[in-house]
Write a protein that holds these residues in place. Structure first.
Motif, PDB file in Angstrom:
ATOM      1  N   GLU A 227       0.775  -1.144  -0.048  1.00  0.00           N
ATOM      2  CA  GLU A 227      -0.004   0.043   0.033  1.00  0.00           C
ATOM      3  C   GLU A 227       1.003   1.144   0.014  1.00  0.00           C
ATOM      4  O   GLU A 227       0.530   2.233  -0.682  1.00  0.00           O
ATOM      5  CB  GLU A 227      -0.781   0.000   1.063  1.00  0.00           C
ATOM      6  CG  GLU A 227      -2.078   1.069   1.241  1.00  0.00           C
ATOM      7  CD  GLU A 227      -2.982   0.975   2.383  1.00  0.00           C
ATOM      8  OE1 GLU A 227      -3.494   2.171   2.840  1.00  0.00           O
ATOM      9  OE2 GLU A 227      -3.408  -0.074   2.657  1.00  0.00           O
ATOM     10  N   MET A 228       2.213   1.299   0.530  1.00  0.00           N
ATOM     11  CA  MET A 228       3.033   2.422   0.577  1.00  0.00           C
ATOM     12  C   MET A 228       3.861   2.218  -0.545  1.00  0.00           C
ATOM     13  O   MET A 228       4.767   3.301  -0.827  1.00  0.00           O
ATOM     14  CB  MET A 228       3.654   2.206   1.712  1.00  0.00           C
ATOM     15  CG  MET A 228       2.816   2.344   3.289  1.00  0.00           C
ATOM     16  SD  MET A 228       3.821   2.393   4.733  1.00  0.00           S
ATOM     17  CE  MET A 228       4.631   3.970   4.803  1.00  0.00           C
ATOM     18  N   ASP A 229       3.506   1.480  -1.839  1.00  0.00           N
ATOM     19  CA  ASP A 229       4.277   1.614  -3.002  1.00  0.00           C
ATOM     20  C   ASP A 229       5.808   1.188  -2.481  1.00  0.00           C
ATOM     21  O   ASP A 229       6.648   1.935  -3.163  1.00  0.00           O
ATOM     22  CB  ASP A 229       4.244   2.637  -3.552  1.00  0.00           C
ATOM     23  CG  ASP A 229       2.985   2.686  -4.375  1.00  0.00           C
ATOM     24  OD1 ASP A 229       2.277   1.970  -4.499  1.00  0.00           O
ATOM     25  OD2 ASP A 229       2.406   3.910  -4.074  1.00  0.00           O
ATOM     26  N   CYS A 230       6.037   0.293  -1.594  1.00  0.00           N
ATOM     27  CA  CYS A 230       7.538  -0.059  -1.162  1.00  0.00           C
ATOM     28  C   CYS A 230       7.795  -1.309  -1.465  1.00  0.00           C
ATOM     29  O   CYS A 230       7.048  -2.425  -1.075  1.00  0.00           O
ATOM     30  CB  CYS A 230       7.539   0.315   0.462  1.00  0.00           C
ATOM     31  SG  CYS A 230       9.143   0.016   1.188  1.00  0.00           S
ATOM     32  N   PRO A 231       9.066  -1.538  -2.241  1.00  0.00           N
ATOM     33  CA  PRO A 231       9.420  -2.917  -2.311  1.00  0.00           C
ATOM     34  C   PRO A 231       9.754  -3.713  -1.192  1.00  0.00           C
ATOM     35  O   PRO A 231      10.354  -3.315  -0.196  1.00  0.00           O
ATOM     36  CB  PRO A 231      10.668  -2.623  -3.107  1.00  0.00           C
ATOM     37  CG  PRO A 231      10.994  -1.421  -2.652  1.00  0.00           C
ATOM     38  CD  PRO A 231       9.993  -0.541  -2.600  1.00  0.00           C
ATOM     39  N   LEU A 232       9.183  -5.024  -1.278  1.00  0.00           N
ATOM     40  CA  LEU A 232       9.611  -5.901  -0.320  1.00  0.00           C
ATOM     41  C   LEU A 232      10.837  -5.986  -0.159  1.00  0.00           C
ATOM     42  O   LEU A 232      11.647  -6.589  -0.844  1.00  0.00           O
ATOM     43  CB  LEU A 232       8.818  -7.208  -0.504  1.00  0.00           C
ATOM     44  CG  LEU A 232       7.344  -7.184  -0.575  1.00  0.00           C
ATOM     45  CD1 LEU A 232       6.729  -8.469  -0.724  1.00  0.00           C
ATOM     46  CD2 LEU A 232       6.760  -6.500   0.756  1.00  0.00           C
ATOM     47  N   PRO A 233      11.584  -6.314   0.886  1.00  0.00           N
ATOM     48  CA  PRO A 233      12.777  -6.471   1.070  1.00  0.00           C
ATOM     49  C   PRO A 233      13.371  -7.789   1.018  1.00  0.00           C
ATOM     50  O   PRO A 233      12.367  -8.797   1.279  1.00  0.00           O
ATOM     51  CB  PRO A 233      13.147  -5.929   2.524  1.00  0.00           C
ATOM     52  CG  PRO A 233      11.931  -6.130   3.429  1.00  0.00           C
ATOM     53  CD  PRO A 233      11.073  -5.736   2.302  1.00  0.00           C
ATOM     54  N   THR A 234      14.425  -8.165   1.059  1.00  0.00           N
ATOM     55  CA  THR A 234      14.937  -9.731   1.020  1.00  0.00           C
ATOM     56  C   THR A 234      15.146  -9.908   2.668  1.00  0.00           C
ATOM     57  O   THR A 234      15.461  -9.331   3.464  1.00  0.00           O
ATOM     58  CB  THR A 234      16.568  -9.636   0.516  1.00  0.00           C
ATOM     59  OG1 THR A 234      16.649  -9.249  -0.783  1.00  0.00           O
ATOM     60  CG2 THR A 234      17.046 -11.381   0.624  1.00  0.00           C
ATOM     61  N   ALA A 235      14.293 -11.148   2.771  1.00  0.00           N
ATOM     62  CA  ALA A 235      14.545 -11.516   4.241  1.00  0.00           C
ATOM     63  C   ALA A 235      15.672 -12.082   4.637  1.00  0.00           C
ATOM     64  O   ALA A 235      16.517 -12.528   3.842  1.00  0.00           O
ATOM     65  CB  ALA A 235      13.402 -12.930   4.369  1.00  0.00           C
ATOM     66  N   LEU A 236      16.252 -11.702   6.126  1.00  0.00           N
ATOM     67  CA  LEU A 236      17.386 -12.432   6.394  1.00  0.00           C
ATOM     68  C   LEU A 236      17.358 -13.792   6.942  1.00  0.00           C
ATOM     69  O   LEU A 236      16.162 -14.367   6.720  1.00  0.00           O
ATOM     70  CB  LEU A 236      17.786 -11.633   7.766  1.00  0.00           C
ATOM     71  CG  LEU A 236      17.808 -10.064   7.791  1.00  0.00           C
ATOM     72  CD1 LEU A 236      18.079  -9.484   8.958  1.00  0.00           C
ATOM     73  CD2 LEU A 236      19.068  -9.747   6.694  1.00  0.00           C
ATOM     74  N   SER A 237      18.310 -14.533   7.164  1.00  0.00           N
ATOM     75  CA  SER A 237      18.371 -15.866   7.329  1.00  0.00           C
ATOM     76  C   SER A 237      18.052 -16.279   8.891  1.00  0.00           C
ATOM     77  O   SER A 237      19.045 -15.779   9.642  1.00  0.00           O
ATOM     78  CB  SER A 237      19.467 -16.618   6.855  1.00  0.00           C
ATOM     79  OG  SER A 237      19.654 -17.978   6.999  1.00  0.00           O
TER      80      SER A 237
END
Length: 183
Positions: free
Chosen positions: A79-89
């Motif tokens: 909704e905030m037009d923000c790309p999803l980040p890569t999850a940490l391990s």
């Protein structure tokens, strides 16, 4: 009754304080900082929930589907037009470590309602699905009961190590997002 909770809280208190300090640097009333805050949480929450599911933790916690928050978090970011980040391990080796991770995740929801109110005061249209997710008044006490009943027989060292690792990941995720620029 709350012996295990007290042990975990005492043992992880310094790391919890570090995480609180790292996230307090985000000014949640500012849209860019709120995005960074959500992205940092997404980096850890996504990894942790998926790791718990892969480890079979849902079989131990029958209300797991009501606890999963990553989809609410994803919806807020979209909704905030923000790309999803890569999850940490976050690898999990046994149920003891699952309980340690779950302790941190469930505890992290406690301040959500307060933060959501603060954000809505600054921006009434800001998405706060993640922060308002679930009935905290029911989910937290139910989790603590299960922790004391079901995790008390688990090995302490892997449980503590997993809780500590989860706190460290939250601090690392906050640091990663502090330096990001989004338009």
């Amino acid at each position: 009754m709350a012996e295990l909770r007290a042990r975990l809280r005492q043992a992880t208190s310094p790391l919890h304080d570090q995480v609180d300090a790292a996230f307090s640097e985000f000014s949640l009333e500012q849209p860019d900082d709120y995005r960074r805050f959500l992205r940092a949480h997404s980096r850890v929450l996504s990894a942790a929930e998926i790791a718990l599911e892969r480890a079979g933790f849902a079989a131990l916690l029958d209300d797991w589907p009501m606890r999963v928050r990553r989809h609410a978090l994803y919806a807020d970011l979209v909704e905030m037009d923000c790309p999803l980040p890569t999850a940490l391990s976050l690898p999990l080796s046994d149920f003891a470590s699952c309980w340690g991770v779950a302790y941190v995740l469930e505890g992290s929801r406690l301040g959500g309602r307060v933060l959501a109110r603060r954000i809505r005061q600054a921006n009434p249209t800001a998405p706060v699905r993640y922060l308002e997710h679930g009935d905290v008044a029911r989910l937290w006490p139910a989790f603590l009961t299960r922790l004391e009943q079901d995790a008390a027989s688990c090995a302490w060292e892997p449980m503590l190590a997993a809780a500590e690792r989860t706190f460290v990941l939250f601090a690392e995720a906050a640091a990663l997002e502090h330096d990001c620029e989004y338009g």
